[in-house]
Design an enzyme around this catalytic site. Structure first.
Site, PDB file in Angstrom:
ATOM      1  N   ASN A  37       0.867  -1.172   0.000  1.00  0.00           N
ATOM      2  CA  ASN A  37       0.000   0.000   0.000  1.00  0.00           C
ATOM      3  C   ASN A  37       0.911   1.232   0.000  1.00  0.00           C
ATOM      4  O   ASN A  37       1.473   1.584   1.024  1.00  0.00           O
ATOM      5  CB  ASN A  37      -0.887  -0.011   1.263  1.00  0.00           C
ATOM      6  CG  ASN A  37      -1.725   1.255   1.371  1.00  0.00           C
ATOM      7  OD1 ASN A  37      -1.807   2.040   0.425  1.00  0.00           O
ATOM      8  ND2 ASN A  37      -2.339   1.465   2.520  1.00  0.00           N
ATOM      9  N   LYS A  39       0.110   4.266  -0.450  1.00  0.00           N
ATOM     10  CA  LYS A  39      -0.555   5.485   0.026  1.00  0.00           C
ATOM     11  C   LYS A  39      -0.276   6.652  -0.945  1.00  0.00           C
ATOM     12  O   LYS A  39      -0.199   6.439  -2.144  1.00  0.00           O
ATOM     13  CB  LYS A  39      -0.117   5.808   1.451  1.00  0.00           C
ATOM     14  CG  LYS A  39      -0.216   4.585   2.369  1.00  0.00           C
ATOM     15  CD  LYS A  39      -0.023   4.894   3.797  1.00  0.00           C
ATOM     16  CE  LYS A  39      -0.018   3.594   4.577  1.00  0.00           C
ATOM     17  NZ  LYS A  39      -0.039   3.811   6.001  1.00  0.00           N
ATOM     18  N   HIS A 121      -9.616   1.200   4.582  1.00  0.00           N
ATOM     19  CA  HIS A 121      -8.364   1.422   5.314  1.00  0.00           C
ATOM     20  C   HIS A 121      -8.637   2.382   6.482  1.00  0.00           C
ATOM     21  O   HIS A 121      -9.421   3.323   6.347  1.00  0.00           O
ATOM     22  CB  HIS A 121      -7.314   2.001   4.362  1.00  0.00           C
ATOM     23  CG  HIS A 121      -5.949   2.005   4.959  1.00  0.00           C
ATOM     24  ND1 HIS A 121      -5.546   2.931   5.891  1.00  0.00           N
ATOM     25  CD2 HIS A 121      -4.898   1.163   4.794  1.00  0.00           C
ATOM     26  CE1 HIS A 121      -4.298   2.676   6.250  1.00  0.00           C
ATOM     27  NE2 HIS A 121      -3.882   1.600   5.597  1.00  0.00           N
ATOM     28  N   GLU A 123      -7.038   4.778   7.644  1.00  0.00           N
ATOM     29  CA  GLU A 123      -6.801   6.198   7.356  1.00  0.00           C
ATOM     30  C   GLU A 123      -8.034   6.802   6.690  1.00  0.00           C
ATOM     31  O   GLU A 123      -8.434   7.921   6.998  1.00  0.00           O
ATOM     32  CB  GLU A 123      -5.545   6.351   6.472  1.00  0.00           C
ATOM     33  CG  GLU A 123      -4.283   6.106   7.293  1.00  0.00           C
ATOM     34  CD  GLU A 123      -3.070   5.679   6.483  1.00  0.00           C
ATOM     35  OE1 GLU A 123      -3.099   5.760   5.238  1.00  0.00           O
ATOM     36  OE2 GLU A 123      -2.081   5.252   7.114  1.00  0.00           O
ATOM     37  N   GLU A 190      -5.525  -4.843  10.425  1.00  0.00           N
ATOM     38  CA  GLU A 190      -4.549  -3.770  10.610  1.00  0.00           C
ATOM     39  C   GLU A 190      -4.876  -3.011  11.898  1.00  0.00           C
ATOM     40  O   GLU A 190      -5.674  -2.042  11.865  1.00  0.00           O
ATOM     41  CB  GLU A 190      -4.588  -2.806   9.424  1.00  0.00           C
ATOM     42  CG  GLU A 190      -4.246  -3.456   8.109  1.00  0.00           C
ATOM     43  CD  GLU A 190      -3.604  -2.455   7.157  1.00  0.00           C
ATOM     44  OE1 GLU A 190      -2.470  -2.705   6.764  1.00  0.00           O
ATOM     45  OE2 GLU A 190      -4.239  -1.438   6.839  1.00  0.00           O
ATOM     46  N   GLY A 196       2.150   2.427  10.747  1.00  0.00           N
ATOM     47  CA  GLY A 196       3.098   3.537  10.609  1.00  0.00           C
ATOM     48  C   GLY A 196       3.772   3.950  11.907  1.00  0.00           C
ATOM     49  O   GLY A 196       4.391   5.012  11.968  1.00  0.00           O
ATOM     50  N   SER A 235       3.208  -1.918  10.394  1.00  0.00           N
ATOM     51  CA  SER A 235       4.662  -1.917  10.620  1.00  0.00           C
ATOM     52  C   SER A 235       5.303  -3.276  10.346  1.00  0.00           C
ATOM     53  O   SER A 235       6.262  -3.657  11.021  1.00  0.00           O
ATOM     54  CB  SER A 235       4.982  -1.440  12.042  1.00  0.00           C
ATOM     55  OG  SER A 235       4.494  -0.132  12.234  1.00  0.00           O
TER      56      SER A 235
HETATM   57  C1  PEP Z   1      -0.965   0.320   6.004  1.00  0.00           C
HETATM   58  O1  PEP Z   1      -1.202   1.509   6.123  1.00  0.00           O
HETATM   59  O2  PEP Z   1      -1.723  -0.410   5.341  1.00  0.00           O
HETATM   60  C2  PEP Z   1       0.237  -0.216   6.629  1.00  0.00           C
HETATM   61  C3  PEP Z   1       0.275  -1.472   6.894  1.00  0.00           C
HETATM   62  O3  PEP Z   1       1.233   0.713   6.917  1.00  0.00           O
HETATM   63  P1  PEP Z   1       2.650   0.414   7.627  1.00  0.00           P
HETATM   64  O4  PEP Z   1       3.176  -0.882   7.099  1.00  0.00           O
HETATM   65  O5  PEP Z   1       3.497   1.579   7.279  1.00  0.00           O
HETATM   66  O6  PEP Z   1       2.380   0.325   9.100  1.00  0.00           O
END
Ligand code: PEP
Length: 279
Positions: A37, A39, A121, A123, A190, A196, A235
């Site tokens: 992803n 983003k 997601h 976000e 998630e 993040g 992460s």
């Molecule tokens: C995400 O936003 O889908 C994600 C997994 O981000 P990160 O790996 O940076 O935590």
């Protein structure tokens, strides 16, 4: 034999989890995915460079989800590279077409080579007001158009700290999957607190949560639930990927930050292609 205490304890935990789930003979009939992803990152040139370097693997389904304006160039770069890499959108509108400024329809995603789309997601749930009703409409639209939805669910830190994780995930799943009869979906667990932040969920916690998610999917889809891939996201990186890949209900990862560089993304693909490297 030369095994560290940490790795020994990990195996004991995995064995214990395996027994509670019905034994170590658990087979994974499901597809394994490593999904990027990106983003709101990357230019066309950076996208070209990424696909010049990244190598996929035949054991793993690799999917990259760039922002909307990069989808068509990414499609061409993937074709040029000859790598078996799938393409996905990061969002989709629920309507077929019409006066929806700034939006992208499912058929537009298909038209530029997408087979997947991320929906719900955290976000987008946070800043774009995406709730379970809207997620459900988008999931239906994606399926109707022949896209595989990657449905994101996850609890916030407050929900985790007040022991509401299962309740939250269950509500999100029943909401997102309302009136759905096809299990042709991917779920991405998630935890919001892990996205993040560098604070990834331990593989043991993720496994327990994935097993719970599968139990809810069984209530919704019956036996079909066994073939639904459940990915971990938050992460994930090359260093912790092996811990996740060793867990019976973790069928891959959705990766944000660590998917932006071809070498780190490829590192994660390689871990899942080989299976648990700690075994
Ligand atoms: C995400 O936003 O889908 C994600 C997994 O981000 P990160 O790996 O940076 O935590």
């Amino acid at each position: 034999m030369g095994q560290s205490i940490e790795s020994y304890i990990k195996h004991l935990v995995r064995d214990a989890i395996g027994h509670t789930l019905g034994g170590l003979e658990l087979q994974r009939d499901r597809k394994t995915y490593v999904i990027a992803n990106w983003k709101m990152n990357k230019t066309v040139n950076e996208t070209a460079e990424f696909f010049q370097y990244v190598k996929s693997s035949k054991n793993v389904s690799v999917v990259v989800c760039p922002s909307a304006q990069l989808l068509y160039p990414a499609h061409l770069f993937i074709k040029q590279s000859g790598q078996p890499i799938g393409l996905g959108g990061q969002n989709v509108h629920w309507a077929d077409k019409g006066a929806y400024t700034g939006e992208t329809s499912a058929s537009m995603l298909k038209d530029v080579g997408c087979e997947y789309v991320i929906i719900g997601h955290s976000e987008r749930r946070q800043y774009a007001g995406e709730d379970d009703v809207l997620v459900n409409k988008k999931v239906k639209q994606a399926l109707k158009t022949g896209l595989t939805p990657i449905i994101c669910i996850g609890e916030t830190v407050d929900e985790k700290n007040s022991a509401r994780t299962e309740q939250v995930l269950s509500t999100q799943l029943f909401g997102a999957l309302k009136d759905l009869h096809s299990g042709d979906i991917i779920i991405a667990y998630e935890p919001v607190w892990a996205i993040g932040t560098g604070q990834s969920a331990t593989a043991e916690l993720a496994q327990q949560t994935h097993a719970f998610i599968r139990s809810v999917l069984k209530q919704i889809f019956g036996g079909q639930a066994d073939s639904i891939s459940i990915l971990y996201g938050g992460s994930a990186n090359e260093n912790n990927a092996a811990d996740y890949s060793g867990m019976p209900d973790i069928d891959g990862v959705l990766v944000g930050g660590a998917s932006l560089q071809a070498h780190s993304f490829e590192g994660i693909i390689n871990v899942f292609a080989k299976g648990d490297q700690n075994s």
